[in-house]
Scaffold this motif. Structure first.
Motif, PDB file in Angstrom:
ATOM      1  N   SER A 162      -3.667  -6.271   2.864  1.00  0.00           N
ATOM      2  CA  SER A 162      -3.859  -7.507   2.587  1.00  0.00           C
ATOM      3  C   SER A 162      -5.264  -7.568   1.612  1.00  0.00           C
ATOM      4  CB  SER A 162      -4.350  -8.402   3.819  1.00  0.00           C
ATOM      5  OG  SER A 162      -5.182  -7.826   4.638  1.00  0.00           O
ATOM      6  N   GLY A 163      -5.704  -6.165   1.423  1.00  0.00           N
ATOM      7  CA  GLY A 163      -7.238  -6.090   0.708  1.00  0.00           C
ATOM      8  C   GLY A 163      -6.745  -6.417  -0.877  1.00  0.00           C
ATOM      9  N   LEU A 164      -5.749  -5.864  -1.235  1.00  0.00           N
ATOM     10  CA  LEU A 164      -4.992  -6.057  -2.540  1.00  0.00           C
ATOM     11  C   LEU A 164      -4.883  -7.665  -3.174  1.00  0.00           C
ATOM     12  CD1 LEU A 164      -2.384  -3.513  -2.996  1.00  0.00           C
ATOM     13  CD2 LEU A 164      -4.686  -3.290  -3.698  1.00  0.00           C
ATOM     14  N   THR A 165      -5.098  -7.976  -4.258  1.00  0.00           N
ATOM     15  CA  THR A 165      -4.844  -9.138  -4.363  1.00  0.00           C
ATOM     16  C   THR A 165      -3.287  -9.452  -4.855  1.00  0.00           C
ATOM     17  OG1 THR A 165      -4.905  -8.620  -6.992  1.00  0.00           O
ATOM     18  CG2 THR A 165      -6.859  -9.348  -6.073  1.00  0.00           C
ATOM     19  N   SER A 166      -2.975 -10.603  -4.920  1.00  0.00           N
ATOM     20  CA  SER A 166      -1.508 -11.124  -4.943  1.00  0.00           C
ATOM     21  C   SER A 166      -0.960 -10.271  -6.302  1.00  0.00           C
ATOM     22  CB  SER A 166      -1.174 -12.398  -5.017  1.00  0.00           C
ATOM     23  OG  SER A 166      -1.826 -13.160  -6.190  1.00  0.00           O
ATOM     24  N   GLU A 167      -1.650 -10.357  -7.267  1.00  0.00           N
ATOM     25  CA  GLU A 167      -1.194  -9.681  -8.615  1.00  0.00           C
ATOM     26  C   GLU A 167      -0.971  -8.003  -8.558  1.00  0.00           C
ATOM     27  OE1 GLU A 167      -3.724 -11.636  -8.484  1.00  0.00           O
ATOM     28  OE2 GLU A 167      -3.552 -13.132  -9.825  1.00  0.00           O
ATOM     29  N   GLU A 168      -1.863  -7.697  -7.654  1.00  0.00           N
ATOM     30  CA  GLU A 168      -1.897  -6.008  -7.573  1.00  0.00           C
ATOM     31  C   GLU A 168      -0.722  -5.830  -6.336  1.00  0.00           C
ATOM     32  OE1 GLU A 168      -6.620  -4.727  -7.708  1.00  0.00           O
ATOM     33  OE2 GLU A 168      -5.956  -5.924  -6.012  1.00  0.00           O
ATOM     34  N   ARG A 169      -0.433  -6.418  -5.320  1.00  0.00           N
ATOM     35  CA  ARG A 169       0.601  -6.218  -4.581  1.00  0.00           C
ATOM     36  C   ARG A 169       1.827  -6.324  -5.548  1.00  0.00           C
ATOM     37  NH1 ARG A 169      -2.389  -9.172  -0.573  1.00  0.00           N
ATOM     38  NH2 ARG A 169      -1.206 -10.768  -0.780  1.00  0.00           N
ATOM     39  N   LYS A 170       2.118  -7.399  -6.176  1.00  0.00           N
ATOM     40  CA  LYS A 170       3.333  -7.528  -6.860  1.00  0.00           C
ATOM     41  C   LYS A 170       3.733  -6.376  -7.764  1.00  0.00           C
ATOM     42  CE  LYS A 170       5.663 -10.964  -9.847  1.00  0.00           C
ATOM     43  NZ  LYS A 170       5.605 -12.218 -10.467  1.00  0.00           N
ATOM     44  N   LEU A 171       2.618  -6.151  -8.300  1.00  0.00           N
ATOM     45  CA  LEU A 171       2.867  -4.872  -9.442  1.00  0.00           C
ATOM     46  C   LEU A 171       3.057  -3.566  -8.618  1.00  0.00           C
ATOM     47  CD1 LEU A 171      -0.064  -5.381 -12.026  1.00  0.00           C
ATOM     48  CD2 LEU A 171       2.193  -5.810 -12.467  1.00  0.00           C
ATOM     49  N   VAL A 172       2.528  -3.072  -7.699  1.00  0.00           N
ATOM     50  CA  VAL A 172       2.639  -2.090  -6.683  1.00  0.00           C
ATOM     51  C   VAL A 172       4.255  -2.130  -5.992  1.00  0.00           C
ATOM     52  CG1 VAL A 172       2.068  -0.961  -4.392  1.00  0.00           C
ATOM     53  CG2 VAL A 172       0.291  -1.678  -6.166  1.00  0.00           C
ATOM     54  N   THR A 205       0.332  -1.005   5.774  1.00  0.00           N
ATOM     55  CA  THR A 205       0.069  -1.427   7.225  1.00  0.00           C
ATOM     56  C   THR A 205       1.273  -2.235   7.871  1.00  0.00           C
ATOM     57  OG1 THR A 205      -0.729  -3.727   6.130  1.00  0.00           O
ATOM     58  CG2 THR A 205      -2.580  -1.952   7.017  1.00  0.00           C
ATOM     59  N   SER A 206       1.417  -2.658   9.063  1.00  0.00           N
ATOM     60  CA  SER A 206       2.615  -3.274   9.470  1.00  0.00           C
ATOM     61  C   SER A 206       2.710  -4.621   8.815  1.00  0.00           C
ATOM     62  CB  SER A 206       2.225  -3.646  10.935  1.00  0.00           C
ATOM     63  OG  SER A 206       1.108  -4.424  11.309  1.00  0.00           O
ATOM     64  N   THR A 207       2.029  -5.272   8.152  1.00  0.00           N
ATOM     65  CA  THR A 207       2.430  -6.421   7.391  1.00  0.00           C
ATOM     66  C   THR A 207       3.559  -6.147   6.468  1.00  0.00           C
ATOM     67  OG1 THR A 207       0.627  -6.138   6.011  1.00  0.00           O
ATOM     68  CG2 THR A 207       0.172  -7.605   7.887  1.00  0.00           C
ATOM     69  N   LEU A 208       3.601  -5.135   6.011  1.00  0.00           N
ATOM     70  CA  LEU A 208       4.833  -4.763   4.900  1.00  0.00           C
ATOM     71  C   LEU A 208       6.134  -4.964   5.536  1.00  0.00           C
ATOM     72  CD1 LEU A 208       4.621  -2.409   1.719  1.00  0.00           C
ATOM     73  CD2 LEU A 208       6.583  -2.294   3.467  1.00  0.00           C
ATOM     74  N   ALA A 209       6.052  -4.557   6.577  1.00  0.00           N
ATOM     75  CA  ALA A 209       7.448  -4.564   7.347  1.00  0.00           C
ATOM     76  C   ALA A 209       7.779  -6.003   7.629  1.00  0.00           C
ATOM     77  CB  ALA A 209       7.214  -3.675   8.712  1.00  0.00           C
ATOM     78  N   ALA A 210       6.959  -6.961   7.915  1.00  0.00           N
ATOM     79  CA  ALA A 210       7.345  -8.181   8.106  1.00  0.00           C
ATOM     80  C   ALA A 210       7.627  -8.944   6.796  1.00  0.00           C
ATOM     81  CB  ALA A 210       6.301  -8.927   8.830  1.00  0.00           C
ATOM     82  N   GLY A 211       7.129  -8.210   5.595  1.00  0.00           N
ATOM     83  CA  GLY A 211       7.343  -8.981   4.385  1.00  0.00           C
ATOM     84  C   GLY A 211       8.360  -8.832   3.812  1.00  0.00           C
ATOM     85  N   GLN A 213       7.725  -4.985  16.619  1.00  0.00           N
ATOM     86  CA  GLN A 213       7.059  -4.267  15.519  1.00  0.00           C
ATOM     87  C   GLN A 213       7.560  -3.093  15.126  1.00  0.00           C
ATOM     88  OE1 GLN A 213       3.072  -4.765  17.292  1.00  0.00           O
ATOM     89  NE2 GLN A 213       2.618  -6.159  15.660  1.00  0.00           N
ATOM     90  N   TYR A 214       7.858  -2.050  16.135  1.00  0.00           N
ATOM     91  CA  TYR A 214       8.118  -0.850  16.017  1.00  0.00           C
ATOM     92  C   TYR A 214       9.735  -0.770  15.317  1.00  0.00           C
ATOM     93  CZ  TYR A 214      10.549   3.704  17.088  1.00  0.00           C
ATOM     94  OH  TYR A 214      11.390   4.725  16.733  1.00  0.00           O
ATOM     95  N   LYS A 215      10.529  -1.762  15.572  1.00  0.00           N
ATOM     96  CA  LYS A 215      11.907  -1.816  15.235  1.00  0.00           C
ATOM     97  C   LYS A 215      12.023  -2.365  13.697  1.00  0.00           C
ATOM     98  CE  LYS A 215      14.910  -0.491  18.388  1.00  0.00           C
ATOM     99  NZ  LYS A 215      15.947   0.759  17.638  1.00  0.00           N
TER     100      LYS A 215
END
Length: 953
Positions: free
Chosen positions: A574-584, A599-605, A629-631
């Motif tokens: 979440s420390g990346l901006t939305s533009e950076e996350r989208k490009l990555v 981080t774990s937030t990517l698994a839920a996204g 979360q593990y699953k």
């Protein structure tokens, strides 16, 4: 009008074949009966019957039984001769006979006359004398098909009189001229009968003229449609089959292939779509592992509701990023299939939604926005327009306050309408039957995965395979044989570099870390020990990615990304901006990046699968992982269509071995209602909105409503100390004490403050605080600066996420104008207080630290609005770019809430215009001059300015 009250309309006529009236009468009645049961395209009855599905045969029977009650109506088709016998049209003495007599008399007078006036063209008009002799009586009974003829008659008479008045009759002494005139007249003059025929033919060919037969035919068709609609209501489950693709047109299948690359469905998807409960539109919960293809089933059901039943749909997703992704994914279907796709996330969304006459809408919403949307539909009496509600991640019912909002939304839908279907997608749960009882739903479960998943754990230098059937749960797989130097062993004791280099760069890898800082450190550590060969892998594309990252940051690039991207690595949190996350994310999906530390937030996204998933630790920050979360994390292993197998590796320390057994081998967790979470906050909010929407107005009605909640289903586990009825009474007393509701005898009413609270979706904890802040703000509102307004819309719950840096606070405070410093002192944050804290001195005077923290965040937002450069503000306040963007997003959403709050309270009318403008500024984060440009469709997509993004609505 006959005795039964039904009108019998008859148009009699004889065709050019001069049929007798009796035979015509019989023929028309037969045709009328046939027409009532024949498709408008006039297919034969036998041919139509061959193609009828059982639903359509039922619909035809309904039509037949209804039409049998209507008197037989005689009408003719447009293809027959309308003019074979004119007498039959009027059913009295011949019109043509009268016209012939009058015309003959007129010709006799012309012959006997010595003087002749020049006539206008006789091709299209009649003379006055013919009109005078004909009279008006005969023209009064003309049928609609002769109205044009009648208008021409009067038009011609008027012109003739005008011409006679303007010209003096002159004797024609030249005999030759007289002969020429008579010759021309004989050529031009037409009989009145010919003109009548010509006019009637024009009328019949004219699309604008509507004859009685056409009007009658249209009425019959309208009646057929009306009966069909009533029959569809009776057998809606059968008659919505519009095509071969699960009841949808073939075009949908073509679009799935064209836009998604989906040629066929998995067996479980076909089975699920053909379930009896789905066909009968019963509620359904279906559970599958991550990446099993759950969403496609929901999308097909949504399209069926939109296209076949012509009802609106609501698709609920947990995060803004998922909402935006789904809007992009379904927008093309909306354009091709003619329905609206509307986004309800952040500051987007209109309450109540726009009501469209000819188009259906698909609302894609976050959890909180979906609740507000349902409230607005109930308030405007449009909840029945909602045909389907789809909830992704239904197991989030057990996720704190957000779970309570999901439960409130679904309970209201269940209580207010019986016609709305609910579809829930969920992870496998231990108490799925509780959810079935709550939603009155059936359950479908399958353990299908498109790619086989193998789970492993790593202890020291040994890899074990997870086997729930084994007594120890872990079965030996292999030993690690990595040759590490002593220095590298100290840097990487968990052999992370060795584990990732087994798959990259040929395959992809996700490395989940417990904290955001750990993501960046691990990525930097790995790239320092990779071979130079990694730099050459897709080198040109990585250079393009770096340029795009630089453009998105207005010329700035994160130092960590600048160092890791050339090796094909990046971090994601979440420390990346939305533009950076989208490009990555796009670079990873395309294979330009082969490893993400996240981080774990990517698994839920959004779905970013990998050949190998590595869990750096069984912790999220300091909390041990939940099984769900593990699953979710290990479920990202295995890319459908690319890999034949996916694998996950959980790195353990000896101290966590026993706990990890429970994590990887225990049954799935249970899901419990959260209406009682945080001392019953969810239940209080529910009661307030129920009373405010007039859904319930007494304690007895509230009890009836609560019987339809998950809390009621689980009352024995959750209401141990007090009964549910006692909890209900206590919540009602709380709302009365807060002046949010009042009681008139047994009847409950919402106050203006209570209505403003639920309309603005304001947390009950902060409702009174917000009212006091706004009231105090009116006494000395600072209008020459945005600072005061920004402070008022800074979210109350964000203060705890950021501790002020007192030196930075003091430095920024001294840059404020005198009026701004005075405003800060008025709310309780004086310059002397900030100076003492910056100097490390003790402050004896009691100060509300929540107000101080909000003021600090308000300064961050204020700087961002003035400068609009995220990187500069991030450096100035030493805060991550992602946190600042999250703060901006939360503030813009809360600003909308405060705006709706003030709209319900007359005393706050000055705030309405001010907050409307501020919402736009916070939404786009540009200078005021650019706001109109940013509101043009399409500009935001290509803008390099901030786009709002946040993990939660």
């Amino acid at each position: 009008m006959n005795d039964t009250g039904k009108q019998e309309i008859k148009i009699k006529r004889v065709s050019s074949r001069k049929r007798s009236r009796d035979s015509l009468h019989t023929h028309l009645r037969k045709r009328s009966r046939d027409s009532l049961h024949t498709h408008p395209r006039k297919r034969s009855r036998d041919s139509l019957h061959t193609h009828l599905t059982p639903a359509r045969r039922h619909l035809q029977q309904c039509l037949s039984s209804t039409m049998a009650e209507i008197q037989a109506v005689e009408y003719c088709s447009d293809s027959e001769d309308l003019f074979g016998d004119y007498d039959s049209l009027l059913e009295d003495s011949s019109l043509l006979a009268k016209l012939d007599d009058v015309e003959h008399n007129e010709r006799q007078r012309d012959v006997q006359s010595d003087f002749t006036a020049p006539r206008p063209s006789c091709a299209d008009v009649l003379t006055d004398s013919i009109l005078d002799d004909l009279g008006d009586d005969l023209l009064e009974d003309l049928p609609p098909s002769l109205h044009q003829f009648q208008e021409q008659v009067h038009e011609g008479a008027k012109r003739s009189r005008l011409q006679r008045a303007d010209k003096t009759s002159t004797p024609l002494r030249n005999t030759e001229l007289q002969r020429n005139t008579e010759g021309n007249e004989s050529k031009v003059r037409r009989s009145v009968a010919d003109q009548l025929k010509r006019t009637m033919l024009c009328n019949a060919a004219s699309p604008a003229a509507v004859s009685r037969s056409a009007a009658l035919k249209e009425a019959v068709v309208s009646e057929e449609v009306s009966v069909a609609m009533r029959a569809m209501e009776a057998v809606c489950a059968e008659s919505t089959d519009l095509g071969p693709f699960f009841g949808l047109p073939s075009k949908v299948k073509e679009l799935m292939s064209k836009l998604r690359g989906i040629q066929s469905l998995y067996d479980w998807q076909e089975t699920c779509l053909n379930l009896d409960c789905v066909q009968r539109r019963k509620n359904l919960i279906y559970s599958l592992p991550t990446s099993g293809g759950k969403t496609l089933v929901a999308e097909i059901l949504v399209l069926r509701e939109l296209l076949c039943r012509k009802k609106d749909c609501l698709f609920i997703l947990p995060y803004i990023s998922l909402v935006q992704e789904k809007v992009r994914g379904l927008a093309s279907f909306g354009l091709e299939l003619d329905f609206m796709v509307e986004e309800y996330a952040g500051t987007k969304g209109r309450f109540p939604p726009v009501k469209r006459r000819n188009k259906r809408s698909l609302y894609i919403a976050t959890i909180e926005k979906a609740h507000s949307l349902v409230n607005s539909l109930i308030e405007t009496g449009r909840i029945d327009d909602l045909g389907l509600v789809v909830v992704d991640e239904l197991h989030m019912l057990g996720d704190g306050s957000r779970g309570a909002v999901i439960e409130m939304t679904l309970a209201k839908v269940l209580y207010m309408t019986k016609a709305t279907q609910i579809i829930g997608m969920s992870a496998t749960l231990g108490n799925i039957r509780d959810l079935q009882t709550f939603l009155k739903a059936e359950n479908y479960t399958n353990d299908f995965r498109p790619v086989q998943l193998r789970e492993y754990v790593k202890l020291q230098d040994t890899i074990y395979e997870v086997d729930p059937k084994d007594e120890e749960c872990f079965r030996f797989s292999r030993l690690l044989n990595f040759k590490y130097s002593s220095s590298l062993q100290k840097l990487d004791p968990d052999h992370i570099i060795a584990l990732v280099t087994e798959v990259i760069p040929t395959h992809s890898c996700l490395l989940f870390c417990p904290t955001k800082k750990n993501c960046e450190n691990v990525a930097a550590m790995i790239c320092r020990h990779l071979k130079q060969d990694f730099l050459q892998h897709r080198e040109a594309e990585k250079a393009v990615l770096l340029r795009e990252l630089k453009d998105s940051g207005s010329g700035s690039v994160c130092p960590v990304l600048r160092r890791t991207v050339p090796y094909g690595l990046a971090y994601h949190h979440s420390g990346l901006t939305s533009e950076e996350r989208k490009l990555v994310e796009e670079a990873y999906s395309n294979g330009v990046l082969c490893l993400l530390t996240c981080t774990s937030t990517l698994a839920a996204g959004i779905n970013l699968p990998a050949r190998r998933v590595i869990l750096r630790s069984p912790y999220v920050a300091t909390d041990f992982l939940k099984r769900s979360q593990y699953k979710q994390m290990v479920g990202r292993a295995g890319r459908a269509g690319i890999d034949t197998v996916g694998e996950s590796i959980l790195i353990l320390q000896d101290k966590d071995r026993l706990t990890a057994k429970t994590l990887v081998c225990a049954p799935m967790e249970n899901c419990f209602s959260n209406l009682m979470h945080d001392d019953g906050k969810g239940l209080r909010s529910l009661i307030l909105s129920l009373v405010g929407l007039n859904i319930t107005t007494s304690l007895d009605q509230l009890r009836d409503f609560l019987c339809g909640t998950l809390l009621y289903v689980q009352r024995r586990q959750l209401c141990v100390e007090k009964s549910l009825t006692e909890e209900l009474r206590q919540c009602v007393h709380f709302l009365k004490d807060k002046l949010l509701i009042t009681a008139d005898g047994q009847t409950l009413h919402v106050t203006k403050l209570g209505k403003a609270t639920y309309k603005g979706s304001v947390d009950l904890t902060y409702s009174n605080v917000l009212y006091k802040d706004l009231s105090k703000g009116l006494e000395g509102l600072l209008l020459n600066s945005y600072l005061h307004l920004v402070y008022l819309v800074t979210p109350y719950d964000m203060g705890s996420q950021c501790k002020p840096d007192w030196m930075l606070f003091f430095r920024q405070f001294t840059l404020l104008s005198a009026a701004e410093q005075k405003m800060s002192a008025a709310i309780g944050v004086s310059e002397s207080f900030v100076a003492r804290k910056a100097a490390g001195q003790t402050v004896r005077k009691s100060v509300n630290m929540e107000v101080v923290s909000r003021m600090y965040l308000a300064l961050v937002l204020f700087s961002l609005l003035k400068e609009t450069n995220l990187w500069n503000v991030s450096d100035r306040f030493q805060l991550s770019r992602g946190f600042i963007q999250s703060l901006l997003s939360s503030s813009s959403a809360f600003c909308c809430c405060v705006l709706h709050f003030t709209e319900e309270l007359e005393e706050f009318w000055p705030f309405r215009a001010l907050l409307t403008e501020l919402t736009r500024r916070l939404s786009y984060c540009v200078t005021s001059e650019l706001i109109p440009l940013m509101e043009v469709a399409g500009v935001m997509e290509v803008s390099l300015q901030l786009q709002l993004s946040q993990d939660e609505a």
